[in-house]
Design a protein around this motif. Structure first.
Motif, mmCIF file in Angstrom:
data_model
loop_
_atom_site.group_PDB
_atom_site.id
_atom_site.type_symbol
_atom_site.label_atom_id
_atom_site.label_comp_id
_atom_site.label_asym_id
_atom_site.label_seq_id
_atom_site.Cartn_x
_atom_site.Cartn_y
_atom_site.Cartn_z
ATOM 1 N N ALA A 1 0.475 -1.437 -0.130
ATOM 2 C CA ALA A 1 -0.111 0.040 -0.323
ATOM 3 C C ALA A 1 0.973 0.699 -0.278
ATOM 4 O O ALA A 1 0.600 2.274 -0.416
ATOM 5 C CB ALA A 1 -1.237 0.126 1.322
ATOM 6 N N GLY B 1 2.728 6.091 -4.637
ATOM 7 C CA GLY B 1 1.646 7.154 -4.180
ATOM 8 C C GLY B 1 1.154 7.478 -3.115
ATOM 9 O O GLY B 1 0.265 8.661 -2.990
ATOM 10 N N TYR C 1 4.323 2.974 -13.141
ATOM 11 C CA TYR C 1 4.863 2.562 -12.012
ATOM 12 C C TYR C 1 6.304 2.617 -12.239
ATOM 13 O O TYR C 1 7.191 3.980 -11.437
ATOM 14 C CB TYR C 1 4.723 2.157 -11.079
ATOM 15 C CG TYR C 1 4.344 2.471 -9.704
ATOM 16 C CD1 TYR C 1 3.628 2.634 -8.997
ATOM 17 C CD2 TYR C 1 5.279 1.545 -8.389
ATOM 18 C CE1 TYR C 1 3.343 2.732 -7.379
ATOM 19 C CE2 TYR C 1 5.006 1.741 -6.848
ATOM 20 C CZ TYR C 1 3.887 2.129 -7.153
ATOM 21 O OH TYR C 1 4.516 2.723 -5.305
ATOM 22 N N PHE D 1 -5.605 3.838 -5.407
ATOM 23 C CA PHE D 1 -4.186 3.465 -5.998
ATOM 24 C C PHE D 1 -3.799 3.379 -4.823
ATOM 25 O O PHE D 1 -2.817 2.655 -4.673
ATOM 26 C CB PHE D 1 -4.028 4.733 -6.762
ATOM 27 C CG PHE D 1 -2.499 4.409 -7.373
ATOM 28 C CD1 PHE D 1 -2.486 4.087 -8.707
ATOM 29 C CD2 PHE D 1 -1.601 5.137 -6.734
ATOM 30 C CE1 PHE D 1 -1.422 4.042 -9.157
ATOM 31 C CE2 PHE D 1 -0.237 5.206 -7.048
ATOM 32 C CZ PHE D 1 -0.718 4.326 -8.387
ATOM 33 N N SER E 1 -3.614 -0.170 -3.037
ATOM 34 C CA SER E 1 -3.288 -1.213 -3.867
ATOM 35 C C SER E 1 -4.304 -2.066 -4.002
ATOM 36 O O SER E 1 -4.816 -3.509 -3.852
ATOM 37 C CB SER E 1 -2.312 -2.417 -3.239
ATOM 38 O OG SER E 1 -1.840 -1.072 -2.914
ATOM 39 N N VAL F 1 -7.037 -4.223 -7.907
ATOM 40 C CA VAL F 1 -5.757 -5.051 -9.539
ATOM 41 C C VAL F 1 -5.900 -6.629 -8.465
ATOM 42 O O VAL F 1 -4.498 -7.087 -8.882
ATOM 43 C CB VAL F 1 -5.112 -4.171 -9.316
ATOM 44 C CG1 VAL F 1 -5.166 -3.160 -9.949
ATOM 45 C CG2 VAL F 1 -4.022 -3.917 -7.771
HETATM 46 N N1 PFF Z 1 -0.324 1.263 -3.520
HETATM 47 C C1 PFF Z 1 0.538 1.375 -4.051
HETATM 48 C C2 PFF Z 1 1.117 3.119 -3.459
HETATM 49 O O1 PFF Z 1 0.860 3.719 -3.578
HETATM 50 O O2 PFF Z 1 2.634 3.745 -4.194
HETATM 51 C C3 PFF Z 1 0.460 1.655 -5.827
HETATM 52 C C4 PFF Z 1 0.202 0.513 -6.038
HETATM 53 C C5 PFF Z 1 0.305 -0.640 -4.819
HETATM 54 C C6 PFF Z 1 -1.232 -0.050 -6.734
HETATM 55 C C7 PFF Z 1 -0.093 -1.916 -6.124
HETATM 56 C C8 PFF Z 1 -1.307 -1.049 -7.120
HETATM 57 C C9 PFF Z 1 -1.123 -2.332 -6.787
HETATM 58 F F1 PFF Z 1 -1.132 -3.088 -7.501
#
Ligand code: PFF
Length: 452
Positions: free
Chosen positions: A22, A26, A104, A225, A228, A231
């Motif tokens: 997480a 982001g 990313y 986002f 996480s 997805v």
């Molecule tokens: N949650 C991660 C962040 O905040 O950087 C981004 C992320 C991780 C998005 C894993 C999607 C995922 F499957």
């Protein structure tokens, strides 16, 4: 053909891995600039509400599906709803994390570059005012960002090749506390800078006139986002969680850590933006333009101090980005190895390569491909909006509908309460949120996105 699945070794390992997924770019890169685009304090309030009322129930939905099925996203749907088209819905949530990983990794690459710039004293050799300009120069160069994107993706592949407990678990545990301490220290320092209080006011005094439907939709997208969700990352990680772990605790733990990181990052970045005389609506470059400037100011006359703080910051942000990125790749790897009989190694290499190739296009969209637009956006922005505004909420919708309407209430209860031994009283409230509130909330956001 299902082999024995690996497990996270302890409760701390579970939470560390989920928080590792997480907390990442982001929180530190995306949250400050999105809230800067949508107007500060009022956006934060909506964001907190979206995280707790809509995102957290979806976190639980994913955890329940993952642990119950002990499978990847596609296999989970196939196992829990055999012979139904649900598994195709599961497939959607395998494509989206691969797309997220592609861009990313480009941002992860920017952090790699900034780490090198810090270590080579590039930031301390020039006047502070020149530092924000470095970024535009760097991302518009054709090959340099591709090189750093490649390095980042190679690291992700390397860690995922190591597997769950050796690779992922070992990595997430030490990185998170270090990042937390550092980001708090930066926030505290940034508040001492002249001009910083305008940033604090921006963060705490809501201006509801700027709170458009668009901003609310963006807040939900950011909540997805950041946690996480939608997805299959949390679903896949939950499939490695032991039966006796308390899902409620890992969910609340992850949500609270994630929110805290985002808010503290906002207090580290936005006051610095004001102190540096920049605009909070500066977009994706915000963190990269402001923090090195702040580090330079921190060590005025003492270049070693600036260099040290800056290097430690970019190392920890890289660790956070890597622990998120590996969870994205793991979704696809679990699918190919569980469902398609791929060797873990081949699945990792293949998907890593595909994501890298899409990432190259994203990277070039800041330079040679900047004139190429999809629906009015650069390739990078298009993918970011597609994923956070559409695919992630769509995945979340699929998961809550599955748990709320497809699985039997008894099964959901059994999984959430560990067979009726924990969280029994809370179950009804969580079930209500999963069954009604979260799906309706996401649908409203979709309609908003469509008409805006
Ligand atoms: N949650 C991660 C962040 O905040 O950087 C981004 C992320 C991780 C998005 C894993 C999607 C995922 F499957």
């Amino acid at each position: 053909m299902q082999q024995k699945r690996e497990h996270f070794g302890s409760r701390f390992a579970v939470i560390a891995a989920m928080v590792g997924s997480a907390v990442g770019l982001g929180n530190i890169w995306r949250f400050p600039y999105i809230l800067g685009e949508y107007g500060g304090a009022a956006f934060i309030l909506v964001y907190i509400a979206a995280s707790l009322i809509l995102a957290l129930p979806i976190f639980y939905a994913e955890s329940i599906i993952g642990r119950r099925s002990r499978s990847d996203t596609f296999g989970a749907m196939r196992k829990l709803a055999p012979g139904t088209p649900w598994r195709w819905a599961g497939l959607v949530t395998i494509v989206s994390p691969m797309l997220v990983l592609s861009y990313y990794s480009v941002v992860g690459g920017w952090s790699v570059e900034y780490l090198f710039k810090s270590l080579s004293f590039s930031f301390t050799d020039v006047p502070a005012e020149e530092i924000p300009g470095f970024f535009g120069h760097f991302i518009s160069s054709p090959w340099q960002p591709i090189l750093t994107h490649t390095a980042f993706m190679a690291a992700v592949v390397f860690i995922v090749l190591g597997g769950v407990s050796k690779g992922i678990e070992k990595f997430s545990k030490p990185a998170m506390p270090a990042l937390f301490i550092l980001i708090v220290a930066i926030a505290v320092y940034s508040l001492t800078l002249p001009g910083a209080w305008a940033g604090v006011t921006y963060l705490v005094k809501p201006d509801f006139s700027r709170l458009t439907a668009d901003a609310c939709a963006a807040a939900l997208g950011q909540a997805f986002f950041s946690m996480s969700l939608g997805v299959g990352a949390i679903l896949t990680y939950s499939s490695y969680v032991k039966r006796e772990e308390n899902l409620m605790v890992s969910g609340v733990g992850t949500a609270v850590c994630d929110l805290l990181f985002a808010l503290i990052a906002a207090f580290a970045v936005i006051p610095s933006v004001f102190a540096a005389g920049l605009q909070p609506s500066g977009g994706p470059s915000l963190v990269f333009e402001t923090l090195p400037y702040i580090f330079h100011r921190m060590g005025e006359g003492l270049p070693l101090v600036s260099t040290l703080v800056s290097a430690v910051f970019f190392i920890t942000i890289l660790a956070a980005a890597l622990s998120s990125a590996i969870s994205m790749l793991e979704v696809g790897v679990a699918f190919l190895s569980d469902e398609r009989g791929f060797k873990r190694r081949n699945a990792t290499l293949l998907l890593g390569f595909l994501c890298w190739a899409v990432g190259v296009l994203c990277s070039l969209s800041f330079g040679p491909l900047s004139g190429f637009h999809i629906l009015g956006n650069s390739i990078f922005d298009f993918l970011d909006h597609l994923c956070s505004d559409w695919l992630m909420p769509l995945g979340g919708l699929i998961f809550t509908l599955f748990v709320g309407w497809k699985m039997s209430r008894a099964d959901v209860r059994d999984e959430f309460t560990n067979g009726g031994t924990v969280n029994v009283k809370l179950f009804n409230a969580v079930y209500f949120l999963m069954r009604f509130v979260a799906p309706v909330g996401i649908l409203v956001v979709f309609v908003t996105n469509l008409v805006m």
